[in-house]
Scaffold this active site. Structure first.
Site, PDB file in Angstrom:
ATOM      1  N   GLY A  47     120.684 -66.540 -19.080  1.00 53.00           N
ATOM      2  CA  GLY A  47     119.412 -66.809 -18.339  1.00 53.00           C
ATOM      3  C   GLY A  47     119.109 -68.064 -18.010  1.00 53.00           C
ATOM      4  O   GLY A  47     119.771 -68.923 -17.734  1.00 53.00           O
ATOM      5  N   ASP A  48     117.823 -68.215 -18.519  1.00 54.40           N
ATOM      6  CA  ASP A  48     117.196 -69.774 -18.462  1.00 54.40           C
ATOM      7  C   ASP A  48     117.111 -70.225 -19.922  1.00 54.40           C
ATOM      8  O   ASP A  48     116.174 -71.159 -20.063  1.00 54.40           O
ATOM      9  CB  ASP A  48     115.890 -69.762 -17.597  1.00 54.40           C
TER      10      ASP A  48
END
Length: 128
Positions: A47-48
């Site tokens: 993800g981030d």
């Protein structure tokens, strides 16, 4: 170890699309690499979330100086397509303790990162 999370990343994907979000992540990764040494490790966890493993750090102040460079680099606008996005990072920092396993250090850094998010984002929280 620095555990970094891009603040409000979902809004970048929602506003500009996933391709722009991927472009922003690549730009952030390049900026982080430019702030650390050639022997340090930078990795996307998913993800981030980004992980930075710094070698040769023996004092909290050394980690804070590098973290501040990374945080400032992340704040610069990132061009994506015909627009610019603004990002920031919440960063948790944990120094390795004697006899500590990798997963333990990462868990402490991850917990510190969530503290940074909870306390307002775009900041560092150090776990001691």
């Amino acid at each position: 170890m620095l555990f970094c999370d891009v603040d409000r990343f979902k809004s970048i994907n929602d506003t500009y699309g996933h391709a722009a979000g991927d472009e922003a992540l690549r730009a952030l990764a390049n900026r982080i690499r430019a702030c650390v040494g050639s022997n340090d490790v930078c990795a996307r966890m998913g993800g981030d979330e980004l992980l930075v493993i710094l070698g040769g750090i023996h004092a909290v102040e050394d980690a804070r100086q590098i973290e501040e460079k990374i945080r400032q680099a992340a704040e610069r606008p990132i061009p994506v397509g015909h627009a610019e996005v603004n990002t920031s990072l919440s960063i948790g920092v944990a120094l390795v303790e004697q006899g500590e396993e990798f997963d333990q250090v990462m868990a402490r850094a991850d917990t510190a990162m969530y503290e940074a998010k909870k306390n307002g984002r775009n900041m560092l929280v150090l776990v001691e």
